[in-house]
Design a protein around this motif. Structure first.
Motif, PDB file in Angstrom:
ATOM      1  N   LEU A  48       0.854  -1.181   0.000  1.00 29.47           N
ATOM      2  CA  LEU A  48       0.000   0.000   0.000  1.00 29.47           C
ATOM      3  C   LEU A  48       0.893   1.234   0.000  1.00 29.47           C
ATOM      4  CD1 LEU A  48      -3.218   0.562   1.987  1.00 29.47           C
ATOM      5  CD2 LEU A  48      -1.396   2.225   2.296  1.00 29.47           C
ATOM      6  N   ASN A  75      -3.373  -2.459  -9.135  1.00 28.75           N
ATOM      7  CA  ASN A  75      -4.167  -2.897  -7.978  1.00 28.75           C
ATOM      8  C   ASN A  75      -3.540  -2.516  -6.637  1.00 28.75           C
ATOM      9  OD1 ASN A  75      -6.164  -4.057  -9.612  1.00 28.75           O
ATOM     10  ND2 ASN A  75      -4.897  -5.868  -9.905  1.00 28.75           N
ATOM     11  N   PRO A  77      -3.127  -0.452  -3.566  1.00 31.58           N
ATOM     12  CA  PRO A  77      -3.966   0.569  -2.916  1.00 31.58           C
ATOM     13  C   PRO A  77      -3.177   1.850  -2.640  1.00 31.58           C
ATOM     14  CG  PRO A  77      -4.100  -1.538  -1.757  1.00 31.58           C
ATOM     15  CD  PRO A  77      -2.972  -1.649  -2.748  1.00 31.58           C
ATOM     16  N   VAL A  79      -3.493   5.605  -0.688  1.00 27.54           N
ATOM     17  CA  VAL A  79      -4.201   6.512   0.216  1.00 27.54           C
ATOM     18  C   VAL A  79      -3.573   7.891   0.047  1.00 27.54           C
ATOM     19  CG1 VAL A  79      -4.745   7.070   2.619  1.00 27.54           C
ATOM     20  CG2 VAL A  79      -4.657   4.674   1.896  1.00 27.54           C
ATOM     21  N   ASP A  99      -7.534   5.143  -3.696  1.00 28.71           N
ATOM     22  CA  ASP A  99      -8.505   4.264  -3.039  1.00 28.71           C
ATOM     23  C   ASP A  99      -9.123   4.927  -1.820  1.00 28.71           C
ATOM     24  OD1 ASP A  99      -8.120   1.450  -4.457  1.00 28.71           O
ATOM     25  OD2 ASP A  99      -6.160   2.416  -4.279  1.00 28.71           O
ATOM     26  N   ALA A 100      -8.428   5.934  -1.270  1.00 26.67           N
ATOM     27  CA  ALA A 100      -8.940   6.683  -0.114  1.00 26.67           C
ATOM     28  C   ALA A 100      -8.254   8.049  -0.102  1.00 26.67           C
ATOM     29  CB  ALA A 100      -8.657   5.939   1.180  1.00 26.67           C
ATOM     30  N   THR A 114      -8.089   3.158   7.900  1.00 26.14           N
ATOM     31  CA  THR A 114      -8.209   3.141   6.441  1.00 26.14           C
ATOM     32  C   THR A 114      -7.186   2.183   5.826  1.00 26.14           C
ATOM     33  OG1 THR A 114      -8.989   5.426   6.439  1.00 26.14           O
ATOM     34  CG2 THR A 114      -8.120   4.588   4.360  1.00 26.14           C
ATOM     35  N   GLN A 117      -8.083  -1.484   6.548  1.00 28.43           N
ATOM     36  CA  GLN A 117      -9.245  -1.879   5.739  1.00 28.43           C
ATOM     37  C   GLN A 117      -8.808  -2.187   4.297  1.00 28.43           C
ATOM     38  OE1 GLN A 117     -12.280   1.075   5.887  1.00 28.43           O
ATOM     39  NE2 GLN A 117     -13.677  -0.053   4.585  1.00 28.43           N
ATOM     40  N   LEU A 118      -7.959  -1.325   3.720  1.00 28.70           N
ATOM     41  CA  LEU A 118      -7.511  -1.532   2.344  1.00 28.70           C
ATOM     42  C   LEU A 118      -6.575  -2.734   2.224  1.00 28.70           C
ATOM     43  CD1 LEU A 118      -6.932   2.165   1.250  1.00 28.70           C
ATOM     44  CD2 LEU A 118      -8.602   0.581   0.273  1.00 28.70           C
ATOM     45  N   GLY A 121      -8.558  -5.757   1.987  1.00 30.95           N
ATOM     46  CA  GLY A 121      -9.104  -5.735   0.637  1.00 30.95           C
ATOM     47  C   GLY A 121     -10.085  -6.769   0.360  1.00 30.95           C
TER      48      GLY A 121
END
Length: 121
Positions: A48, A75, A77, A79, A99-100, A114, A117-118, A121
């Protein structure tokens, strides 16, 4: 264990976010701008990316666009974490593929929640 890359041109903020995430059991790598981030991601892709928007050499919007347009990283993620807190900034960040979007100053729990959570996934 998941690895999160923190990309921010502010040393203080980079270290604060890195310490926060390490304290939650995550591996953390850091980059000081978009160009450095893309080079590191190409060499060793994290799970991420936490991405500032306003940075020298390449801004976060451009980094996000490049990541999301590359089949190897589309793909991954992302933020966005920025002091640009207007509704338009949030909209534009999401439009680039984020994604956020979290506005600074943020509550540590909001960022950690956050990210977790990602990563699930």
């Amino acid at each position: 264990m998941s690895t999160v890359m923190v990309v921010d041109d502010s040393v203080t903020l980079r270290e604060m976010i890195a310490d926060l995430l390490k304290g939650r059991g995550l591996n953390v790598t850091v980059a000081s701008d978009g160009v450095e981030a893309l080079e590191q991601i190409k060499a060793n892709c994290p799970d991420l990316v936490v991405l500032d928007i306003v940075m020298p050499r390449m801004n976060g919007y451009e980094v996000c666009r490049r990541l999301k347009s590359d089949p190897k990283t589309q793909n991954l993620p992302v933020v966005m974490c920025s002091s640009k807190s207007e509704e338009f900034d949030r909209y534009w960040g999401m439009k680039q593929g984020a994604d956020a979007y979290i506005a600074k100053p943020f509550h540590p729990q909001e960022l950690v929640g956050t990210i977790k959570q990602l990563l699930r996934g």
